[in-house]
Design a protein around this motif. Sequence first.
Motif, short mmCIF file in Angstrom:
data_model
loop_
_atom_site.label_atom_id
_atom_site.label_comp_id
_atom_site.label_asym_id
_atom_site.label_seq_id
_atom_site.Cartn_x
_atom_site.Cartn_y
_atom_site.Cartn_z
N UNK A 1 0.83 -1.20 0.00
CA UNK A 1 0.00 0.00 0.00
C UNK A 1 0.87 1.26 0.00
N UNK A 2 1.76 1.28 -0.95
CA UNK A 2 2.75 2.35 -1.06
C UNK A 2 2.13 3.57 -1.74
N UNK A 3 2.04 4.68 -1.01
CA UNK A 3 1.56 5.92 -1.62
C UNK A 3 2.73 6.59 -2.32
N UNK A 4 2.49 7.11 -3.51
CA UNK A 4 3.57 7.75 -4.25
C UNK A 4 3.23 9.17 -4.68
N UNK A 5 2.03 9.64 -4.36
CA UNK A 5 1.73 11.07 -4.51
C UNK A 5 1.26 11.60 -3.16
N UNK A 6 1.16 12.93 -3.05
CA UNK A 6 0.75 13.53 -1.79
C UNK A 6 -0.75 13.81 -1.73
N UNK A 7 -1.42 13.81 -2.90
CA UNK A 7 -2.82 14.20 -2.96
C UNK A 7 -2.92 15.67 -3.31
N UNK A 8 -3.62 15.96 -4.39
CA UNK A 8 -3.74 17.33 -4.88
C UNK A 8 -4.23 18.27 -3.79
N UNK A 9 -3.65 19.45 -3.70
CA UNK A 9 -4.07 20.46 -2.73
C UNK A 9 -5.32 21.16 -3.26
#
Length: 785
Positions: free
Chosen positions: A31-39
């Motif tokens: 479950x590796x996240x590779x983006x931060x999530x759009x602001x």
Amino acid sequence: MANFSESDTKAKFITPALIDAGWNENQIRREKSFTKGRIIVKGKMVKRGEKKFADYILYYKPHIPIALIEAKSSDKSVSDGLQQALEYAEQLDIPFVYSSNGKSFLEHDRTHSKKLEKELSNDEFPAPGDLYNRYIATKEYSQEQKEIISESYFSDGSKMEPRYYQIAAINRAVEAVAEGRKRLLLVMATGTGKTFSAFQIIWRLWKSRTKKRILFLVDRTALADQTFNSVFSNFGSALTRVEGGVDPAYEVYIALYQGLMAGEPGSEKYRDFSKDFFDLVVVDECHRGSASENSVWRQILKYFDEATQIGLTATPKETSDRSNSEYFGDPIYTYSLKQGIEDGFLAPYKVIRYRFNHDEWRPPEGFTDVEGNIIPDEVYNESMFDRSIILEDRNMAVAKCVADYLRQTDVYQKTIVFCVDIAHAERMRQFLTNELAEEAAKDRRYVMRITGDNEIGRLEIENFINPESKYPVIATTSKLLSTGVDTQTVKLIVLDAPMNSISEFKQTIGRGTRVNEEYGKFYFTIMDFRNVTRLFADSAFDGFPEKVYIADGNEPVDLDEEDTQDEVSREDERGENEYSPLEEVISDGEDGELRSRKIVVGENRVVFFPAQRQIQYINPETGKLITTSLTDYTKYRVTSDYSELNDFLIHWNETERKDVIVEELESKGIILEELKEEIGEEYDVFDLILHTAYGRKPLTRTERAKRLRNSTIFDKYEGKAREVIDLLIDKYAEVGITAIDDIGDLQVSPFSEYGTVPEIVNDIFGGRDKYLEVVMEIQSNLYQD
């Protein structure tokens, strides 16, 4: 086989299959996240969109992601997750892609071997070495090349690791060098870590002894200081900065172009090094001084021609007489501003565009300048202001707009004001100091001119870019801060200089794109007084520019001037200490004698005020700037989905929680907080939309609440139930419908005075369903016309 959920297929089948194949825990990232999530900016509130997660990323080494797996529940087909996995693998630059339902794996080989896809049983999943060797085989690498690319990146044991796109850029560069490429180009948006990526590339090549002596070239002292004191300090005693004499005892050298060019023609300092001294040259901001074949600075690259040379830029230049790709080749990797904002690594922005009443100004007959000379009768426009004619009243009007915005938002937000030249930057310093006199009186550094000619201002650069330093707050400048400087907490960019170059524009707004969550920097604002932000609409803005370079054998040029700019001086690029005032060059008669002239119109002669103020935002669906007004865009976007008013009313009434509709609207680029500011804070979302999209007369929340209280609808309720209903109506009048449409809203005052949420729902209203009926009754009657 019984049906298993996705989490069960991972725990019971996929992870065991990986362990059995020889993958250890350090190689498996779940479950590796590779983006931060759009602001996402909601007025003054900020939240992040969803991160992108890969179910599994498998690493041969920490710097070599080799495989990606997308897991699905056992009732899905084995290929069900493959399309999503391929999308992620393409973004992450991972060669082997798998989907699995726990029963088997479907493999997709992105190295394009003969058999692209095949199904594997759980006990056939390949071992780490097998996958790596398959990848290496497609490259046909020698043992020496394998050793180069297997060298790990630098790690100091902290939790910080390169982001996915940095890993991709670093790996591509190292592999290209291993393959013998001599010229490389990396394109990475401002704020995405070019210097960090360059360090990791150099580190890996240096540690493997592929490259033993490295030159890192910059063209500004601030960039040299920043690089020397950043991660490059990890080179320790091998690192030096070329300032005085040349010392051959070091291995990594940081140097200014200007310093290496010092000396008489034919005996410049760079010639103190032998031509083969460096085997790697990295050129920071390569779109500038060395982009042109005829640039004096290109001489340095030609001198060290035998070295591998890597160009770094956020804005590759492709014009008729200069080309990055002509010299360095096509980019081996590109990470754009649009992608950075979408991933949440870069800050989104809004634009406030101003047009003044006299942005096209024709002097009245006989109108004189400060020297008493009659001003020639012609139309002067914003491209001429502060170049050929100075209208101090316009400077004052710009300063007032900036000051008003700061007072409305935050007078201590870091701000850069980009001006036409040094003299203009000094005028703006004075006028901003006067406009913000109360704050300026607290510290002389509140507003400072930071330009190439001013030693006091230049010494404040470090304080300006330091998030912990309160002062300076406002920097007025010409070109010195337009590129390369790590301005992490700048929240306001003021454009008061004309620009026609995409590369200069991108570099300039790049001063605001960095995110610093610790100091509350999530987005920034651009105030545009010269119609510069029209360049957002240029097709080349967020892509690699079309190649139009034509080698024509022109005479060498000293400066990296933009094609469309006509400045006589680019003072901040000539060198740290050179300065000549910007002048209009006029041919005076047949002998071509040059004289200088700049018309000056003093204060209180021409009344300037904003005739138009337009706020623009990024469309989250397209990543492009919404160029119509907010109300026009809102109308267009709402009526596109709900062509008739009744269509919207049905959707509104059928949706129990109105915050769902709010999120839908905001996801389409409709900024409700700004719409409230434009139409009225007293209106609810419902009335804002009906008024803007369908032209209906809006009712305030107070008017709707009063009408509901005066009705007999809730007379059937008594005691505490009626009291809570009245409080719900009061809360709506105060805040809006989203404050009462969820049971969780009962946790706050004044409802909490009636007990806990279960006590209110069950004891006062007789259960959850009955309470929700009351809320629906309030909603339906509030909006009933």
